[in-house]
Every structure is written in structure tokens, then in C-alpha cells.
Design a protein around this motif. Sequence first.
Motif, PDB file in Angstrom:
ATOM      1  N   ARG A 131      35.559 -39.698  -2.332  1.00 51.30           N
ATOM      2  CA  ARG A 131      34.378 -40.343  -2.918  1.00 51.30           C
ATOM      3  C   ARG A 131      33.420 -40.794  -1.815  1.00 51.30           C
ATOM      4  NH1 ARG A 131      36.842 -44.186  -5.241  1.00 51.30           N
ATOM      5  NH2 ARG A 131      37.437 -42.950  -7.062  1.00 51.30           N
ATOM      6  N   TYR A 132      33.971 -41.298  -0.743  1.00 49.30           N
ATOM      7  CA  TYR A 132      33.155 -41.725   0.395  1.00 49.30           C
ATOM      8  C   TYR A 132      32.416 -40.530   1.008  1.00 49.30           C
ATOM      9  CZ  TYR A 132      32.097 -44.429   4.628  1.00 49.30           C
ATOM     10  OH  TYR A 132      31.462 -45.085   5.654  1.00 49.30           O
ATOM     11  N   TYR A 133      33.072 -39.387   1.016  1.00 55.73           N
ATOM     12  CA  TYR A 133      32.519 -38.153   1.581  1.00 55.73           C
ATOM     13  C   TYR A 133      31.357 -37.618   0.745  1.00 55.73           C
ATOM     14  CZ  TYR A 133      32.638 -33.053   2.627  1.00 55.73           C
ATOM     15  OH  TYR A 133      32.323 -31.748   2.932  1.00 55.73           O
ATOM     16  N   LEU A 134      31.480 -37.688  -0.568  1.00 56.54           N
ATOM     17  CA  LEU A 134      30.528 -36.996  -1.438  1.00 56.54           C
ATOM     18  C   LEU A 134      29.485 -37.890  -2.097  1.00 56.54           C
ATOM     19  CD1 LEU A 134      32.880 -34.468  -3.278  1.00 56.54           C
ATOM     20  CD2 LEU A 134      31.309 -34.020  -1.394  1.00 56.54           C
ATOM     21  N   THR A 135      29.697 -39.191  -2.136  1.00 54.22           N
ATOM     22  CA  THR A 135      28.749 -40.057  -2.842  1.00 54.22           C
ATOM     23  C   THR A 135      27.335 -39.886  -2.286  1.00 54.22           C
ATOM     24  OG1 THR A 135      30.470 -41.698  -3.258  1.00 54.22           O
ATOM     25  CG2 THR A 135      28.172 -42.435  -3.429  1.00 54.22           C
ATOM     26  N   PRO A 136      26.387 -39.432  -3.109  1.00 57.82           N
ATOM     27  CA  PRO A 136      25.032 -39.175  -2.594  1.00 57.82           C
ATOM     28  C   PRO A 136      24.255 -40.466  -2.339  1.00 57.82           C
ATOM     29  CG  PRO A 136      25.123 -38.743  -4.954  1.00 57.82           C
ATOM     30  CD  PRO A 136      26.527 -39.059  -4.527  1.00 57.82           C
ATOM     31  N   GLU A 137      23.557 -40.495  -1.238  1.00 60.76           N
ATOM     32  CA  GLU A 137      22.633 -41.576  -0.904  1.00 60.76           C
ATOM     33  C   GLU A 137      21.244 -40.943  -0.779  1.00 60.76           C
ATOM     34  OE1 GLU A 137      24.189 -44.523   2.058  1.00 60.76           O
ATOM     35  OE2 GLU A 137      25.771 -43.032   2.296  1.00 60.76           O
ATOM     36  N   TRP A 138      20.547 -40.887  -1.903  1.00 59.06           N
ATOM     37  CA  TRP A 138      19.305 -40.115  -1.975  1.00 59.06           C
ATOM     38  C   TRP A 138      18.217 -40.672  -1.073  1.00 59.06           C
ATOM     39  CZ3 TRP A 138      20.401 -35.746  -4.134  1.00 59.06           C
ATOM     40  CH2 TRP A 138      21.364 -35.675  -5.137  1.00 59.06           C
ATOM     41  N   HIS A 139      18.255 -41.967  -0.800  1.00 59.62           N
ATOM     42  CA  HIS A 139      17.195 -42.554   0.007  1.00 59.62           C
ATOM     43  C   HIS A 139      17.202 -42.022   1.444  1.00 59.62           C
ATOM     44  CE1 HIS A 139      20.698 -45.094   0.936  1.00 59.62           C
ATOM     45  NE2 HIS A 139      20.110 -45.350   2.097  1.00 59.62           N
ATOM     46  N   ILE A 174      36.849 -46.869   5.673  1.00 59.21           N
ATOM     47  CA  ILE A 174      36.995 -45.520   6.227  1.00 59.21           C
ATOM     48  C   ILE A 174      36.242 -45.359   7.541  1.00 59.21           C
ATOM     49  CG2 ILE A 174      36.434 -43.089   5.811  1.00 59.21           C
ATOM     50  CD1 ILE A 174      37.147 -43.558   2.892  1.00 59.21           C
ATOM     51  N   GLU A 175      35.066 -45.992   7.653  1.00 64.06           N
ATOM     52  CA  GLU A 175      34.310 -45.841   8.902  1.00 64.06           C
ATOM     53  C   GLU A 175      35.029 -46.475  10.086  1.00 64.06           C
ATOM     54  OE1 GLU A 175      32.193 -49.226   6.605  1.00 64.06           O
ATOM     55  OE2 GLU A 175      33.071 -47.266   6.181  1.00 64.06           O
ATOM     56  N   ASP A 176      35.985 -47.376   9.820  1.00 66.72           N
ATOM     57  CA  ASP A 176      36.755 -47.987  10.902  1.00 66.72           C
ATOM     58  C   ASP A 176      37.973 -47.156  11.300  1.00 66.72           C
ATOM     59  OD1 ASP A 176      35.069 -50.124  11.108  1.00 66.72           O
ATOM     60  OD2 ASP A 176      36.226 -51.419   9.766  1.00 66.72           O
ATOM     61  N   VAL A 177      38.290 -46.161  10.502  1.00 71.18           N
ATOM     62  CA  VAL A 177      39.470 -45.348  10.784  1.00 71.18           C
ATOM     63  C   VAL A 177      39.176 -44.329  11.870  1.00 71.18           C
ATOM     64  CG1 VAL A 177      41.059 -43.647   9.830  1.00 71.18           C
ATOM     65  CG2 VAL A 177      40.448 -45.675   8.506  1.00 71.18           C
ATOM     66  N   GLY A 178      38.081 -43.632  11.763  1.00 70.08           N
ATOM     67  CA  GLY A 178      37.764 -42.592  12.733  1.00 70.08           C
ATOM     68  C   GLY A 178      36.647 -41.730  12.213  1.00 70.08           C
ATOM     69  N   LEU A 179      35.922 -41.133  13.138  1.00 74.03           N
ATOM     70  CA  LEU A 179      34.750 -40.388  12.739  1.00 74.03           C
ATOM     71  C   LEU A 179      34.871 -38.916  13.101  1.00 74.03           C
ATOM     72  CD1 LEU A 179      32.081 -43.074  13.656  1.00 74.03           C
ATOM     73  CD2 LEU A 179      33.209 -42.689  11.466  1.00 74.03           C
ATOM     74  N   GLU A 180      34.120 -38.478  14.114  1.00 74.48           N
ATOM     75  CA  GLU A 180      33.992 -37.049  14.353  1.00 74.48           C
ATOM     76  C   GLU A 180      34.543 -36.643  15.701  1.00 74.48           C
ATOM     77  OE1 GLU A 180      30.173 -35.642  15.326  1.00 74.48           O
ATOM     78  OE2 GLU A 180      29.520 -37.520  16.158  1.00 74.48           O
ATOM     79  N   GLY A 181      34.392 -35.351  15.996  1.00 75.76           N
ATOM     80  CA  GLY A 181      34.666 -34.832  17.318  1.00 75.76           C
ATOM     81  C   GLY A 181      36.123 -34.520  17.560  1.00 75.76           C
ATOM     82  N   PRO A 182      36.452 -34.112  18.792  1.00 72.57           N
ATOM     83  CA  PRO A 182      37.843 -33.833  19.131  1.00 72.57           C
ATOM     84  C   PRO A 182      38.764 -35.016  18.870  1.00 72.57           C
ATOM     85  CG  PRO A 182      36.393 -32.976  20.822  1.00 72.57           C
ATOM     86  CD  PRO A 182      35.529 -33.749  19.873  1.00 72.57           C
ATOM     87  N   GLY A 183      38.227 -36.243  18.960  1.00 70.92           N
ATOM     88  CA  GLY A 183      39.048 -37.411  18.662  1.00 70.92           C
ATOM     89  C   GLY A 183      39.564 -37.398  17.243  1.00 70.92           C
ATOM     90  N   LEU A 184      38.825 -36.772  16.338  1.00 74.03           N
ATOM     91  CA  LEU A 184      39.253 -36.678  14.946  1.00 74.03           C
ATOM     92  C   LEU A 184      40.498 -35.801  14.823  1.00 74.03           C
ATOM     93  CD1 LEU A 184      38.779 -37.145  11.911  1.00 74.03           C
ATOM     94  CD2 LEU A 184      37.245 -35.188  11.938  1.00 74.03           C
TER      95      LEU A 184
END
Length: 673
Positions: free
Chosen positions: A352-360, A436-446
Amino acid sequence: MTNDTSTTTTTKANASYDQSNCKKRESWHSNGDVTGDAGPDPGGDGDTDPNSNDRAKETTALNPKGAHLGGNKERALVVTLTGERRRETWSQKTEFLLAVIGFAVDLGNVWRFPYICYQNGGGAFLIPYCIMLLFGGLPLFYMELALGQFHRCGCLTIWKRICPALKGVGYAICLIDIYMGMYYNTIIGWAVYYLFASFNTELPWTKCDNVWNTDACTPITAMAGYNTSVLNGTTGFINGTVELLGNMTTTLVSSLVGGVELEMVRTSPAKEFFERQVLEQYKSDGLDYMGPVKPSLALCVFGVFVLVYFALWKGVKSAGKAVWVTALAPYVVLLILLARGVTLPGAAEGIRYYLTPEWHKLKNSKVWIDAASQIFFSLGPGFGTLLALSSYNKFNNNCYRDALVTSSINCLTSFLAGFVIFSVLGYMAHVQDKSIEDVGLEGPGLVFIVYPEAIAMMKGSIFWSIIFFLMLITLGLDSTFGGLEAMITALCDEYPRALGRRRELFVLLLLVLIYICALPTMTYGGVYLVNFLNVYGPGLAILFVVFVEAAGVFWFYGVENFSSDIEQMLGKKPSLFWRICWKYISPTFLFCILIFSLLGYEGMLEGEYKYPEWSVAAGWVLTLSSVLCIPLYVIYKFMKSHGSFTSRLRQTFKPEPLIPTVVPGQIYTGTAV
């Protein structure tokens, strides 16, 4: 193969006439689509075809009794012409499609797209993403597939038929491919290290009682409930470039000692395994002192190069077999991981966090720039790979349909990877009682820290770890196959006698050279060099190179000429939509990405480690080393031409004439290697 043999006996006076006729006969070529054809010298500094069986054997016999003929010696000229071996083609159409998909679908689809999607509006991001795909990425993707298939040669030889002055684009691409080979294979080597580490009774990043762990190491489950904040800090991709971000899984734990509040830095077992066991980066001082080569890591990367060699040494024959494994295996693993991920507690919240649209967020220009950059670096036009792979197609192959199918699969794979990643991130957040944003984000670290942490907490963790890192290895191998094949095809086509007919030896020597150059990335401070090479090697240079390539094809050669070439192959011209995209929209698309990347280059290497000032200067030298190939070759071509200034200019930019073939409606345009 049919041999065309003619024997002519003439007097000395007629010998030259017959030789010229033989040369004319040699100039007819069928683009390799039928047998029994003979072709001209494929180009490239006067070299001849490495695989050609054409041999003009001239035997001169002097009559010892020529005195009775009035003192004139009689010469017997015997000319033998054998049919030229046609250019290799894929044994199956599926092999070509798998090779293209394998190149386009790489590690960035797993560690970059999911993050960039949720960061820029979740489901709403798919709108700019699809628009940029349709108007920017797909036209360039289609262009390269069509160019390679029509001209049937690599990124060097092709320019003599389009715009000879821009041959430097091909040399720039070869340099960029070398820079990529120097660091990309090292990242795959990290995955190989993890794979071997997974064959154990317990994953080594599960607990904190290993020799490499520090006092700050705390199991993930023990971090739950603490007041946490994330110091962004592992590696990530921005505009296709890796950057240092901070300590993604570092946690600040407040404690009261003697009435004074102190902050103790806590790190996870997975983070310490990656940084202190795999990389051992604490033994270096960054680029100023990277330390010696780490033997175990060098051995893992060597294994990657061995796999690459045996996939490429025989050309499309060996590569076509390899892609059945390397291109299909990631999809099997992704589906298995998805099936496991969606059953984990907290997975629904992650998705849900991945797909929830934020149109603004669509009002923000950065979202559109990120969408354009993601499409460009995901599809990979400009690296010469699409040219090389499609050059082994049959002349009348439907490259238009191929472009639509492969680019769509690439984008859908990125979307699928988002579900795999965020279902597990949701599970991690649930276990640790974090957002979720505190768990981990992008890149090789993911993929080297966060995802392994989640795997370690699953039942059957060893199995999940093995298949996950096998997936990463196969994803990476496909892309490195493509990048190196682009350079190999280009050089073998350009120098067929010196390199083409000795392909196995040439590939071996090339990979040995790249491995030696890549050794610094396997030192204790190699991760800093990996980030550095990714930013200043292909990161900025490739944008300029592809812009010049597009300008050369669409503006110098002309959209109408290019459309006519496609009509010859497919039987109909591209629609008005494609012609408008090629002439106006796609070059603008590339120019905008280039400008915004240049404006934001200072942020590409920001993070915990501050790169020394000398490294920035060295980085620009590295970037210019490939970019300057283009203007330098223009100057070289102009100086090599003869005549007045206008005449030289015309010779520099005018394409060489195309040669008719024995096949009606086709022309000889490239090599017959």
C-alpha cells in the motif's frame, strides 16, 4: 555454401581488365541473408572480412619458350572466388529477445525503480513514467534496434553509412563500456560472495557474535521499540548513478548515564557483515588510501569474468545459449519471492505504501525528470548493446514489434520488483515496529543489507538467501554480457582481420585487461571507487554521447532516410508519430536529462564520505576521456580529407554510398562477419 569459381586465362594486356571485373563481382553482397553471395571489404581501415572465404589466388606462369611468340612472355592469370560467409545470426528469435530483455533488466530494476516510484507519488508516478517511455525511451530503443539490424554492424563501422564525422561516438561508447566493466562486475562479485556465504548452517549476518562484529552491533529484533532515526547512508542510484547515502540501518539509541544523555550508535548484523566482512572498508581511508586487494573478493570477481568469457567467446552462438539461464532465472526467482513476500505479516502495508498515489506530486518538475532518467537508464540506449545484438538479426526481422515487446517487459519487470521489495519492507517495518521509510530505501544497500536482514528472519532463510543472490548474479551477468558484447562486436567489425578472425583470443585478452584495471575496486576502499566510476564513467558521458548519436541519425542522416531504411526491412514506413518523436521529442528528451544531470552532479557523491577535491578533477578528466573522442575524431576526419574547406567538410559528413546486393530491394550496408 555455394562457391562461385571462375578461371580466366588471358594475355598480359587483358589481365588488368579481368581483375577489375573480378573486383566488381566481389562488390555484390546479400547482407548475409542468403548463401552464395560475395561481398566487399567490410570496412574498417582497409581490413578484410575475418570470416570470409574470399580468396583471389593469382598464379603467374611464364612460358620459358616464349621466344617463338615474338619474345613476349605469356602470363596465365587464375582467379578463384569463393562465396563469403554470411554474418552470424541468432539461431532462434527467442534468443535475441532474451538477450535484449536480459540487458535492459538489470540490478537497477530491483534497487532503483521501487524507491523512485514511491518517492515520487507512488501509483501516480506511473503516469509520467509511461509518458516518458512512450515519447522518449521507446523511440530511442526502437531507433537502435532498427539501426543495428539494417546496417548489420557495431557502433564503429555503422557511422560510415550515417555520418562519418561522428565515428568518435563509437569510440566513446567503447570507452564507456570499459569503465562499466571495471566496476559493474565488482558489484556482481559482491553477490557471489554473499552466495557462497549463504551455504552455511546459519546465515552469517543473523547474529552479532562474529569476529567482525563490533560492540555497537544489535540484532534487528532487539532494535524494535527504540526511538529511531535513520542516518541515510549506504549506496543508492540517482539518475542511474550510485551515490553514498549514509548508514541506512544505523540506529541512534538514547541512554542516560550519570544524568547526561548520550547517544550510542547501533548497527545491524547485516550492515556490519557487508561493510566489515565483505568490503572491510574500515581498513581504508577512502580514495587517499584504499589499501591492498582483498583476495577473497578478487576471487569472486574473477569467477564473474570467467562466466562472462565463456558466454561471449563464441559470439551469438555462446551468448544465445547463456541467456536462456541468465534472462529467465530472475523471473522464476522474482515470482517465488513475490509468493513468499505477500504472505508475510505487514506485506499489505508495504505494498500500500508503494502504490498509494499522491497526485499533488505530479506538479513537481523533479518527478518528471526522475521519470525520464529512470526510463533512459533502464532501457539502456546509447551503450551500443542494442546495435550489436540486433546486428545479428535477419534483415527482415520485425524489429518494431521487438522494441514494443522488450521495452514493455522491462518496465513491467520494474513494476513487479516493486511488489517483491515492498512486501518485504512492510514485513521488516512490522517486525521492528518502524515506519517503512525508516527500514531502508534504495541502492545496493537495499539488496546487500536490508533485504538480507529480512531473509535472515524468515523460516528457511538459507534457501531464500541462495535464490535471492542467484537472481542478483543472473541479473547482473546479462547486463555485463550486453555491455561487453557491444564493444567486442564494434571492434571485430571495424578490424576484422586483426581481431574478428581471432575473436576467442581477443575476448580473452580484453577481459584480462579489464580485470586488471578493475583490481582497485576490489581493495578495502574499493566501494568508494565503484561509486566514483559509476558517476564519472558512464553516468554523465553517456547522456552526451546518446544525444550526439540521436542528432547524427535524426538530423544529419535524416529521419526520412532512416524511415526509408525501416521500410526496406519491414515493408512500410514508420508512422508520423515515430517520425515526430525522432526529429523533435526524443532529442529534446535527451537534452533535458543531460542539462538537469549536469546541474545536479555535485549531489551525486554526497554522503558520509567526502570525496577529496582532487578526485572531482580526476572525475571530470575521466568523463572527458570518452566525450572528447567525438570532437577529436571530427577534427581528424576533416584533416584527413582533401581539397578546399567546403570539399573537406562535405567529405567529413557525407555518408559513403550504399552498394546494391543480389537480393532485390536490399543493399549492402555493413560487414558480413
